[in-house]
Design a protein around this motif. Sequence first.
Motif, short mmCIF file in Angstrom:
data_model
loop_
_atom_site.label_atom_id
_atom_site.label_comp_id
_atom_site.label_asym_id
_atom_site.label_seq_id
_atom_site.Cartn_x
_atom_site.Cartn_y
_atom_site.Cartn_z
N LEU A 23 7.83 29.10 91.31
CA LEU A 23 6.77 29.92 92.05
C LEU A 23 6.38 29.47 93.24
O LEU A 23 6.23 29.78 94.32
CB LEU A 23 5.68 30.40 91.21
CG LEU A 23 4.78 31.12 91.69
CD1 LEU A 23 5.23 32.54 91.98
CD2 LEU A 23 3.54 31.24 90.46
N ARG A 24 6.21 28.00 93.13
CA ARG A 24 5.71 27.31 94.27
C ARG A 24 6.97 27.14 95.46
O ARG A 24 6.55 27.37 96.66
CB ARG A 24 5.29 25.80 94.07
CG ARG A 24 4.02 25.65 93.41
CD ARG A 24 3.36 24.20 93.07
NE ARG A 24 4.24 23.53 92.13
CZ ARG A 24 4.09 23.64 90.96
NH1 ARG A 24 3.03 24.51 90.15
NH2 ARG A 24 5.06 22.92 90.17
N ARG A 25 8.07 26.74 94.89
CA ARG A 25 9.22 26.97 95.92
C ARG A 25 9.63 28.19 96.78
O ARG A 25 9.59 28.21 97.69
CB ARG A 25 10.47 26.53 95.21
CG ARG A 25 11.51 26.13 96.06
CD ARG A 25 12.90 26.25 95.13
NE ARG A 25 13.07 27.61 94.86
CZ ARG A 25 13.87 28.05 93.49
NH1 ARG A 25 14.15 26.88 92.88
NH2 ARG A 25 13.92 29.13 93.17
N ASP A 26 9.58 29.41 95.82
CA ASP A 26 9.74 30.73 96.35
C ASP A 26 8.39 30.96 97.39
O ASP A 26 8.69 31.67 98.17
CB ASP A 26 9.85 31.62 95.36
CG ASP A 26 11.09 31.51 94.46
OD1 ASP A 26 11.99 30.57 95.00
OD2 ASP A 26 11.16 32.05 93.26
N THR A 27 7.31 30.32 97.03
CA THR A 27 6.25 30.78 97.88
C THR A 27 6.43 30.07 99.14
O THR A 27 5.89 30.59 100.26
CB THR A 27 4.78 30.30 97.04
OG1 THR A 27 4.75 31.21 95.98
CG2 THR A 27 3.67 30.63 98.10
N GLY A 28 6.51 28.86 98.99
CA GLY A 28 7.02 27.89 100.20
C GLY A 28 8.07 28.80 101.41
O GLY A 28 7.88 28.53 102.15
#
Length: 54
Positions: free
Chosen positions: A19-24
């Motif tokens: 989720l953090r990677r995709d949000t980034g």
Amino acid sequence: MGKIFGELKNVTWPTGKQLRRDTGVVIMTIIIFAVFLGVVDELVTVAFNWYLGL
């Protein structure tokens, strides 16, 4: 209503890391696109003002 909850159990939810990677990725894409549009807007403005000054 029971069918909805049954379907939700089949969903593969992303991990916190995913989720953090995709949000980034989304945020970086927005920033890059905003900079691109800003540059294009500035170039069009300069070209239009030059044309009006002829």
